[in-house]
Design a protein around this motif. Sequence first.
Motif, PDB file in Angstrom:
ATOM      1  N   PHE A   1      18.315  30.523  -7.223  1.00  0.00           N
ATOM      2  CA  PHE A   1      16.911  30.145  -7.407  1.00  0.00           C
ATOM      3  C   PHE A   1      16.775  29.227  -8.615  1.00  0.00           C
ATOM      4  CE2 PHE A   1      12.724  30.682  -9.352  1.00  0.00           C
ATOM      5  CZ  PHE A   1      11.920  30.341  -8.271  1.00  0.00           C
ATOM      6  N   SER A   2      16.005  28.151  -8.433  1.00  0.00           N
ATOM      7  CA  SER A   2      15.796  27.198  -9.516  1.00  0.00           C
ATOM      8  C   SER A   2      14.370  26.669  -9.475  1.00  0.00           C
ATOM      9  CB  SER A   2      16.779  26.032  -9.407  1.00  0.00           C
ATOM     10  OG  SER A   2      16.489  25.026 -10.359  1.00  0.00           O
ATOM     11  N   ARG A   3      13.785  26.506 -10.638  1.00  0.00           N
ATOM     12  CA  ARG A   3      12.467  25.897 -10.757  1.00  0.00           C
ATOM     13  C   ARG A   3      12.560  24.412 -11.071  1.00  0.00           C
ATOM     14  NH1 ARG A   3      12.024  30.997 -13.137  1.00  0.00           N
ATOM     15  NH2 ARG A   3      10.356  32.297 -12.263  1.00  0.00           N
ATOM     16  N   GLU A   4      13.752  23.906 -11.180  1.00  0.00           N
ATOM     17  CA  GLU A   4      13.962  22.528 -11.601  1.00  0.00           C
ATOM     18  C   GLU A   4      13.947  21.581 -10.407  1.00  0.00           C
ATOM     19  OE1 GLU A   4      14.055  21.850 -14.831  1.00  0.00           O
ATOM     20  OE2 GLU A   4      13.849  24.011 -15.173  1.00  0.00           O
ATOM     21  N   GLY A   5      13.423  20.386 -10.641  1.00  0.00           N
ATOM     22  CA  GLY A   5      13.456  19.333  -9.634  1.00  0.00           C
ATOM     23  C   GLY A   5      12.209  19.286  -8.786  1.00  0.00           C
ATOM     24  N   VAL A   6      11.897  18.092  -8.314  1.00  0.00           N
ATOM     25  CA  VAL A   6      10.738  17.886  -7.450  1.00  0.00           C
ATOM     26  C   VAL A   6      10.960  18.610  -6.124  1.00  0.00           C
ATOM     27  CG1 VAL A   6       9.367  16.162  -6.233  1.00  0.00           C
ATOM     28  CG2 VAL A   6      10.238  15.673  -8.525  1.00  0.00           C
ATOM     29  N   GLY A   7       9.979  19.384  -5.716  1.00  0.00           N
ATOM     30  CA  GLY A   7      10.087  20.100  -4.452  1.00  0.00           C
ATOM     31  C   GLY A   7      10.933  21.351  -4.510  1.00  0.00           C
ATOM     32  N   ALA A   8      11.228  21.836  -5.723  1.00  0.00           N
ATOM     33  CA  ALA A   8      12.023  23.052  -5.858  1.00  0.00           C
ATOM     34  C   ALA A   8      11.374  24.202  -5.089  1.00  0.00           C
ATOM     35  CB  ALA A   8      12.154  23.423  -7.330  1.00  0.00           C
ATOM     36  N   PHE A   9      12.182  24.990  -4.406  1.00  0.00           N
ATOM     37  CA  PHE A   9      11.733  26.146  -3.634  1.00  0.00           C
ATOM     38  C   PHE A   9      10.692  25.737  -2.591  1.00  0.00           C
ATOM     39  CE2 PHE A   9       9.883  30.645  -3.559  1.00  0.00           C
ATOM     40  CZ  PHE A   9      10.981  31.185  -2.906  1.00  0.00           C
ATOM     41  N   ALA A  10      10.858  24.541  -2.045  1.00  0.00           N
ATOM     42  CA  ALA A  10       9.982  24.000  -0.998  1.00  0.00           C
ATOM     43  C   ALA A  10       8.541  23.842  -1.455  1.00  0.00           C
ATOM     44  CB  ALA A  10      10.033  24.873   0.264  1.00  0.00           C
ATOM     45  N   THR A  11       8.327  23.586  -2.744  1.00  0.00           N
ATOM     46  CA  THR A  11       6.978  23.348  -3.243  1.00  0.00           C
ATOM     47  C   THR A  11       6.505  21.952  -2.844  1.00  0.00           C
ATOM     48  OG1 THR A  11       7.971  22.697  -5.358  1.00  0.00           O
ATOM     49  CG2 THR A  11       7.043  24.923  -5.213  1.00  0.00           C
ATOM     50  N   ASN A  12       5.197  21.778  -2.873  1.00  0.00           N
ATOM     51  CA  ASN A  12       4.596  20.472  -2.582  1.00  0.00           C
ATOM     52  C   ASN A  12       4.414  19.686  -3.872  1.00  0.00           C
ATOM     53  OD1 ASN A  12       2.915  22.504  -0.408  1.00  0.00           O
ATOM     54  ND2 ASN A  12       4.096  20.799   0.379  1.00  0.00           N
ATOM     55  N   PHE A  13       4.284  18.378  -3.747  1.00  0.00           N
ATOM     56  CA  PHE A  13       4.206  17.549  -4.943  1.00  0.00           C
ATOM     57  C   PHE A  13       3.557  16.218  -4.632  1.00  0.00           C
ATOM     58  CE2 PHE A  13       8.333  16.948  -2.899  1.00  0.00           C
ATOM     59  CZ  PHE A  13       8.348  15.579  -2.695  1.00  0.00           C
ATOM     60  N   TYR A  14       3.155  15.523  -5.689  1.00  0.00           N
ATOM     61  CA  TYR A  14       2.713  14.137  -5.596  1.00  0.00           C
ATOM     62  C   TYR A  14       2.981  13.462  -6.934  1.00  0.00           C
ATOM     63  CZ  TYR A  14      -1.478  15.749  -8.124  1.00  0.00           C
ATOM     64  OH  TYR A  14      -2.334  16.302  -9.056  1.00  0.00           O
ATOM     65  N   ASP A  15       2.949  12.141  -6.933  1.00  0.00           N
ATOM     66  CA  ASP A  15       3.103  11.348  -8.153  1.00  0.00           C
ATOM     67  C   ASP A  15       4.398  11.675  -8.902  1.00  0.00           C
ATOM     68  OD1 ASP A  15       2.234   9.299  -9.748  1.00  0.00           O
ATOM     69  OD2 ASP A  15       1.042  10.568 -11.077  1.00  0.00           O
ATOM     70  N   SER A  16       5.446  11.999  -8.148  1.00  0.00           N
ATOM     71  CA  SER A  16       6.765  12.273  -8.722  1.00  0.00           C
ATOM     72  C   SER A  16       7.818  11.683  -7.797  1.00  0.00           C
ATOM     73  CB  SER A  16       7.013  13.778  -8.867  1.00  0.00           C
ATOM     74  OG  SER A  16       6.058  14.369  -9.722  1.00  0.00           O
ATOM     75  N   PRO A  17       8.886  11.096  -8.353  1.00  0.00           N
ATOM     76  CA  PRO A  17       9.940  10.554  -7.489  1.00  0.00           C
ATOM     77  C   PRO A  17      10.554  11.662  -6.641  1.00  0.00           C
ATOM     78  CG  PRO A  17      10.173   9.758  -9.737  1.00  0.00           C
ATOM     79  CD  PRO A  17       9.138  10.842  -9.770  1.00  0.00           C
ATOM     80  N   GLY A  18      10.388  11.563  -5.344  1.00  0.00           N
ATOM     81  CA  GLY A  18      10.919  12.576  -4.438  1.00  0.00           C
ATOM     82  C   GLY A  18      12.003  12.003  -3.567  1.00  0.00           C
ATOM     83  N   TYR A  19      11.886  12.205  -2.251  1.00  0.00           N
ATOM     84  CA  TYR A  19      12.888  11.715  -1.322  1.00  0.00           C
ATOM     85  C   TYR A  19      12.892  10.187  -1.324  1.00  0.00           C
ATOM     86  CZ  TYR A  19      12.296  16.542   0.050  1.00  0.00           C
ATOM     87  OH  TYR A  19      12.195  17.908   0.017  1.00  0.00           O
ATOM     88  N   ASN A  20      14.074   9.601  -1.205  1.00  0.00           N
ATOM     89  CA  ASN A  20      14.253   8.147  -1.245  1.00  0.00           C
ATOM     90  C   ASN A  20      13.799   7.561  -2.574  1.00  0.00           C
ATOM     91  OD1 ASN A  20      15.213   8.100   1.423  1.00  0.00           O
ATOM     92  ND2 ASN A  20      13.130   7.990   2.223  1.00  0.00           N
ATOM     93  N   ASN A  21      13.632   8.440  -3.573  1.00  0.00           N
ATOM     94  CA  ASN A  21      13.238   8.029  -4.928  1.00  0.00           C
ATOM     95  C   ASN A  21      11.903   7.301  -4.947  1.00  0.00           C
ATOM     96  OD1 ASN A  21      13.970   8.238  -7.664  1.00  0.00           O
ATOM     97  ND2 ASN A  21      14.588   6.081  -7.716  1.00  0.00           N
TER      98      ASN A  21
END
Length: 236
Positions: free
Chosen positions: A108-128
């Motif tokens: 389990f990790s809280r690090e990184g965009v979308g960690a634990f299948a969380t939602n996000f915006y305004d952050s470099p995600g897939y395909n940077n």
Amino acid sequence: MKKLFAEFFGTFWLVFGGCGSAVFAAGVPNIGIGLLGVALAFGLTVLTMAYAVGHISGGHFNPAVSFGLMVGGRFPAKDLIPYIIAQVLGATAAAGILYLILNGAGAFSREGVGAFATNFYDSPGYNNRSYSLMAAFLTEMTLTAFFLIVIMGATDKFANGKFAGIAIGLALTLIHLISIPITNTSVNPARSTSQALFVGGMALKQLWLFWVAPIAGSIIGGFIYRTLLQKQDNEG
């Protein structure tokens, strides 16, 4: 109470199957299921539970769907809050079990965009790529609006209800295929809340969008179907 239990278990299955596939199986080297597999997993959870318990509760499994069906005249306002509570509790219970399983491997990790299948915006995600708040809001609102149109159309008394679960499950699959690279796909505030509670930080700070945008979209979709598309008994 049976309706609330049905919503609890249905939403539990959606999060456990959908988010679980993303957490455990999406990135496995050589045999990982990837974006297509995760999208199918979310669709299959709704499809299977629509037939398993949809006849008990209506098969919402999503606070936004409950809002949209209320606006569309298919769901009584007095049941809205109990349904939402059951959905959020079911989603959170599933996330809790996912956490325990993942933590059992020390993964389990809280690090990184979308960690634990969380939602996000305004952050470099897939395909940077980094999609703005406005882009994320528009995506979630538009897709939820169309999801409601599909749900209301597929379950209309003039439609062939035997295939409603298939249409709704495939619609959710398509929604994920479109928007996983943008927001990790919510269209479901309960699903977003359950994962964000365990990750905290930015996931919780951004959670408001994944309540407001899907609910706004569902209200639009419910209104559009009820006023522009719904066939009346006296129509030929």
